[in-house]
Structures are given as structure tokens and as C-alpha cells.
Write an enzyme that holds these catalytic residues in place. Structure first.
Site, mmCIF file in Angstrom:
data_model
loop_
_atom_site.group_PDB
_atom_site.id
_atom_site.type_symbol
_atom_site.label_atom_id
_atom_site.label_comp_id
_atom_site.label_asym_id
_atom_site.label_seq_id
_atom_site.Cartn_x
_atom_site.Cartn_y
_atom_site.Cartn_z
ATOM 1 N N ASP A 26 0.940 -1.358 -0.007
ATOM 2 C CA ASP A 26 -0.468 0.200 0.173
ATOM 3 C C ASP A 26 0.660 1.038 0.300
ATOM 4 O OD1 ASP A 26 -2.310 -1.236 -0.431
ATOM 5 O OD2 ASP A 26 -3.026 -0.804 1.910
ATOM 6 N N TYR A 27 2.358 1.203 0.281
ATOM 7 C CA TYR A 27 2.755 2.667 -0.294
ATOM 8 C C TYR A 27 2.721 2.921 -1.245
ATOM 9 C CZ TYR A 27 7.643 4.968 1.290
ATOM 10 O OH TYR A 27 8.369 5.878 0.576
ATOM 11 N N LYS A 28 2.933 4.301 -1.059
ATOM 12 C CA LYS A 28 2.433 5.082 -2.579
ATOM 13 C C LYS A 28 3.885 6.013 -2.147
ATOM 14 C CE LYS A 28 -1.670 4.001 -2.931
ATOM 15 N NZ LYS A 28 -2.068 3.126 -4.684
ATOM 16 N N SER A 29 4.975 5.598 -3.993
ATOM 17 C CA SER A 29 5.964 5.950 -3.545
ATOM 18 C C SER A 29 5.689 7.445 -3.850
ATOM 19 C CB SER A 29 6.854 6.350 -4.438
ATOM 20 O OG SER A 29 7.771 6.686 -4.915
ATOM 21 N N THR A 30 6.034 8.809 -2.612
ATOM 22 C CA THR A 30 5.974 10.063 -3.538
ATOM 23 C C THR A 30 6.521 10.970 -4.304
ATOM 24 O OG1 THR A 30 6.565 10.650 -1.331
ATOM 25 C CG2 THR A 30 4.293 10.178 -0.973
#
Length: 610
Positions: A26-30
Site C-alpha cells: 500500500d506504500y504510495k511512492s511520493t
């Protein structure tokens, strides 16, 4: 309206997607990751080791080359840079800093950069470095300032910034207090901007004293296990590559959840993928005229009017009892939701209760997240210690994501292990084993085979004992994927031919034969008949007679009249074959109107029925 099945994934598709998401979850890379190699170019770095060992500079260039290649394959959008300090020549933006040579600016890795680093390796690389950069005075403060400018010139959003210092000098300024203070100040400024500074110190005569200067430069270890990692210098290429790989690789959580131990007692934990199936990258479609990537868009139109449908116009439906049940998107989400994501402790079980066939999908790793909930690391460590001491696993109910069905999982404790070089082999934490439901078990009906004798079993035990070896999954690479990337590398670097790969999964036949010796022949004599050769082809069946050379005719099977009448009375003539029925008709002189089975049966019944 779309079928409900189009919205609901089946179990296999769900598992494939989860496995594919394990590297990110679920990690959204910013933003992009960035890495700067800050390499000492002093004369001490070019001194060769004992017994023909490569110099520290050569080892560093091999590591940089390895990271460049891996970045091109795994995360080509990351930014990398290569900077030398302690050089005679200067090359940096606006040439503001003396004795700092920016070999590669902070940019995406490419084939040209790999070739540039290759040129700095070996004897020729040392000569080229001396001609291009030379060796001069050292000012680590100016080098760190230059690296800070490289970061400030990047207009892209960076999610992770790391700087690695490679050196074999524990006192680079020779006791110059002014330069030491300047370096400490710039290092502090870099840390405040989110840059993580790591020291990859190399072996030097007399040992490397980190506390002399660099303990104030680098970031403190994230945990106690990394303290030893920073104190021991590297003297081998493999050790240096392991350390760089451990620092350079992303450690992103698939999900950050709460582990509920009871009412009002929650631990913040992160789920990490310890092993992910390596696959070839998906092909990218390019426009043939410009060679630019093609972006595809999908739109849905009404089948009758041809009008464009918006997402709000599309509903889900499920056919049940010949009736189409229409559901809104919110209703489907509500049906799929069982509970909020998290782990809920049910109890503890002995490790003997966990069987090998309970592992139905790859396990993930659980580690505390102290930043989310204070005290999580302490309570997590206590739980891990007690589970390990009592040899039990924690049984939990796990909902990994929103709208995902709950699963039963076993939290298997894993203690920390380090090798002789104080490098962590296995981290402390829990392995999350997904357990099957009762519906997942199958009742198998395996075929029956002859049972082996005790002598055969004992002989096979000897063979198994001889062929045992310590298996490590990380010691075997996928030859297909390795060959694929070697071919791509050869094309990108204009190589004459790709590098040869060693297929590690092929059995070592000579070594196996040497270990077994006569055991193989002894086992064959016990199991197979004399003269048996499993590699020989079976003999063809003889079609002709030895005497006359004519094909053998099958003997006619004549049924007794009593048996035939019994078949007629019981109505079981249909069990007989057509040739047997024809012979019976000829035997009793029954006339038939055809040659089909039912016609033969009707004729026999009419003739022999009482």
C-alpha cells in the site's frame, strides 16, 4: 451492466496481485530515491592489498558498477551520482569547491555511466584516474557542501536521499581542527534536510577508528544491530557489496497495521516482503515512428446508443435464481468489508502444530513501527522473546488491506543472527505464515504402488545421506532471468557477446558420481531385474509369426448357450462387445438386419427369449 465477477477477483487472481504488490504494498511512492557515492581519491585508496587483492579504489568501483547495473534493472527512475574528493583537479557546478571532482551528476543511471565506471577499474582505471583527477588535498566539508548543491539543483520530488562515503582514512584532515569542524557542520546540515549519511570504511594498516572523526559525520544506527556494522571495516569485495546492498535496497512496508493483543493494547507493526518472485519486466509498447512509449486508455461505451459511460454510470450485477441483482459500488464495498485492517491475536499454539503443508503462499515479515505507536518496539521484543523461549507461535486473524477477506495467520518467531563480520544474516521479528481454511484441504486418492523392501529402503537411506548438502535459496540464481539481463546488458553496452552465466541449478553429475561410488549400481541390483537399462527403448511388439510369417488371429470367444440365455433374461447383453455378439449370432444361426450393437441385441433377444 458488468457482471459481478468482473469486479470480484477470484482467489488465484487475488493471490497473484498480492504477490505482485509485495515489493510495494500500500506504500504510495511520493518521489524518487537518490544515492550519491562520495569516494576518497587519495593515494592510500590505490594501494593494492596482500596476495594480489584489489585496491580499495578498485573494490569501490566494482561496487558502484554493481549498483548502477542493479538500478537500471530494478528501479531505473532512481537518481545516482558519483563524486570524488581529495583530487588534484576540480570539476563541479560553478567550480566552487577545490579538490572535488563530480564524475556523474545526480541523474538516472544508464549504459554510458556503466561504461564510464568500467573505465576506472583495474590497472588502466588507476592510470586513467591519475591522469584525469590526480591526488591532492582533502576537504570533506567542501565535498559534502558540493553534494548538498547536487541535491538542491534537483527539481524532482525525492522520497529518499542517501549519501555513502567510501574511504580508508579515519582522519582525512590529518588533525586540522578547522576542516573537521567545517565537515561536521555540513554533515549536520545535510542530515537536517533528510539526507542519510553512511560510512563504507575500508581496511587500512593499523585498523580503522570510527570514533576518531566519522562517528560525528554519519547518521546513528537505526537499531543496535547496525552498530557493529559500522565499526568493522571491509577488507573483501563480497563484504563491501553486502553492506552497500543492505543500505541501498529499499525497505518499504507493504502495509502498516496494528497488532491487537487485547482490548486497548495495540502494537504498530509493518509488513515486509522478505522474498518476491523475480520476473522478467513487462515489454513496453513503443510508437514505431518516434520510439516513444505508447499510453493506452480504456473507455466504456453503451452498446445501444454508443454514448460514453462514466464510472458512476456503471453498476455491478450478479445473476441468482435467473434474476439479475443490481448493486451499487458502495453496496459491493460494504459486502466485501469484514473488518478494519489489522492483526487480532487469538491465542498461542506449539510449533509442532504448524505443518509444512500449511504454507499455502509466500510468507511476509513483521517488524515493529516505533514511529507510529510509542512503545511498540519494547512490547514487540518482549512478545518475540517469550514466543521463542516457549517454542510457540501466535495465532492471529489478519486483514491486510481494506475490503480484503480475513485470513488466519501464524506468527512464527525469528531471532536475530549475525555472521563473523557482525553483518546481520536474519533480522529479529515474526514470519507471517498464511494458514489454509478447511475448504482449502483436498482429499487425495494417490495411486497404489508396490511397497519397497527393507533392504531397498536402507540402501536409499545411504544414497540420501551421501547426497546431503546445506541448501541456501540465495545461492541459486534463475538462469533464464540472468541470461535475459546479460543479453540486455550486452546490447546496451555494445559488447561483442553477452557474458557467460553459470547455470547453478544443473546437477553436478561428476561430483554426485564420486560421492555415491558403487551405491548406484547396488541400488539398481536391488530394485530392477538383471540387465535392466532404464535409458534403453522398449522392444517393439512382434506382429508376425516366426513360422509362417502371418499375423496371428485372435481366438474366437464362444459363449455357452446357458450363459447367453442368462444374459438375455437378465438384460445384460449390452455388457458384451460387438465381436462377441456377432459370434453368438453366427453360433446360433440368428439372422440380423444390421451390424450395429443394438440391432444384434434385438435379434438375439427375439431368437432366444422364452
Amino acid at each position: 451492466m458488468a457482471e459481478w465477477n468482473a469486479y470480484y477477483r477470484n482467489e488465484n487472481e487475488e493471490e497473484e496481485q498480492e504477490e505482485g504488490e509485495e515489493s510495494g504494498g500500500d506504500y504510495k511512492s511520493t518521489g524518487r530515491d537518490s544515492l550519491v557515492f562520495l569516494v576518497d581519491a587519495s593515494k592510500e585508496m590505490f594501494v593494492k592489498g596482500e596476495d594480489g587483492q584489489p585496491s580499495n579504489f578498485d573494490m569501490t568501483m566494482q561496487v558502484v558498477r554493481s549498483v548502477y547495473s542493479s538500478k537500471i534493472i530494478s528501479s531505473y527512475r532512481d537518481l545516482v551520482a558519483l563524486v570524488f574528493y581529495g583530487t588534484e583537479q576540480s570539476k563541479n557546478p560553478r567550480n566552487s569547491f577545490k579538490h572535488v571532482y563530480v564524475y556523474h551528476n545526480l541523474d538516472e543511471p544508464g549504459a554510458k555511466r556503466v561504461q564510464d565506471v568500467d573505465a576506472l577499474r583495474g590497472e588502466k582505471g588507476a592510470t586513467l584516474s591519475a591522469e584525469t583527477m590526480g591526488c591532492g588535498e582533502t576537504s570533506l566539508g567542501d565535498a559534502l557542501w558540493c553534494c548538498a548543491n547536487l541535491y538542491s539543483d534537483i527539481k524532482l520530488r525525492l522520497s529518499h536521499k542517501r549519501l555513502m562515503i567510501f574511504t580508508c582514512r579515519d582522519d582525512p584532515h590529518g588533525g586540522d581542527g578547522t576542516k573537521d569542524r567545517q565537515a561536521r557542520t555540513k554533515a549536520s546540515d545535510l542530515k537536517e534536510t533528510g539526507v542519510v549519511i553512511d560510512l563504507m570504511h575500508l581496511m587500512k594498516p593499523g585498523g580503522f577508528d570510527v570514533s576518531l572523526f566519522f562517528c560525528d559525520i554519519v547518521n546513528p544506527p537505526e537499531d543496535e544491530g547496525e552498530l557493529g556494522l559500522q565499526l568493522e571495516p571491509c577488507d573483501k569485495l563480497d563484504d563491501l557489496q553486502k553492506r552497500v546492498r543492505a543500505r541501498e535496497q529499499k525497505k518499504r512496508a507493504m502495509a502498516r497495521l496494528n497488532l491487537c493483543l487485547g482490548e486497548g493494547m495495540n502494537i504498530a507493526v509493518g509488513m515486509y516482503a522478505s522474498a518476491v518472485t523475480a520476473r522478467k519486466p513487462a515489454p513496453i509498447r513503443l510508437y514505431r515512428e518516434t520510439n516513444e512509449p505508447v499510453r493506452s486508455k480504456t473507455r466504456t461505451f453503451h452498446t445501444q446508443t454508443g454514448s460514453l459511460l462514466l464510472p458512476s454510470d456503471i453498476k455491478k450485477a450478479q445473476t441468482y435464481g435467473k434474476k439479475q441483482i443490481v448493486l451499487e459500488r458502495d453496496e459491493v464495498d460494504a459486502i466485501k468489508k469484514f473488518e478494519d485492517p489489522g492483526f487480532f491475536l487469538i491465542g498461542f499454539k506449539p510449533m509442532e502444530k504448524l505443518k509444512l503443508h500449511h504454507h499455502i503462499r509466500p510468507a511476509v515479515f513483521l517488524y515493529p513501527e516505533e514511529d507510529e505507536v510509542k512503545g511498540s518496539a519494547c512490547l514487540f521484543s518482549a512478545l518475540l522473546t517469550k514466543c521463542s523461549e516457549k517454542n510457540v507461535f501466535a495465532l492471529c486473524r489478519c486483514t491486510s488491506r481494506r475490503n480484503y477477506p480475513p485470513r488466519f495467520v501464524a506468527l512464527v518467531p525469528q531471532r536475530e543472527h549475525v555472521d563473523e563480520g557482525k553483518v546481520q544474516i536474519t533480522p529479529p521479528g515474526f514470519n507471517v505464515i498464511y494458514l489454509p481454511y478447511a475448504d482449502d484441504f483436498r482429499n487425495l486418492d494417490p495411486p497404489q504402488f508396490p511397497t519397497a523392501s527393507q533392504m531397498q529402503v536402507d540402501k536409499m537411506k545411504e544414497i540420501v545421506t551421501k547426497l546431503r548438502f546445506k541448501y541456501r535459496s540465495d545461492a541459486f540464481e534463475n538462469p533464464v532471468i540472468q541470461q535475459h539481463y546479460r543479453n540486455l546488458e550486452a546490447l546496451a553496452l555494445d559488447m561483442m557477446a553477452p557474458e557467460d552465466i553459470e547455470d547453478l541449478i544443473m546437477p553436478k553429475v561428476d561430483q554426485i558420481n564420486n560421492r555415491l561410488g558403487p551405491l548406484t549400481d547396488e541400488f539398481k541390483d536391488l530394485v530392477y531385474p538383471p540387465g535392466y537399462n532404464p535409458e534403453s527403448k522398449p522392444a517393439a511388439k512382434r506382429k508376425t509369426d516366426d513360422a509362417g510369417g502371418k499375423a496371428e488371429k485372435k481366438a474366437k470367444v464362444e459363449l455357452p448357450e446357458d450363459e447367453l440365455r442368462a444374459h438375455v433374461q437378465n438384460g445384460t447383453l449390452g455388457k458384451l462387445t460387438v465381436p462377441v455378439l456377432k459370434d453368438a449370432c453366427k453360433q446360433f444361426g440368428v439372422r440380423t438386419t444390421g451390424t450395429k450393437k443394438q440391432e444384434l441385441i434385438d435379434a438375439l433377444i427375439a431368437q432366444l427369449a422364452p
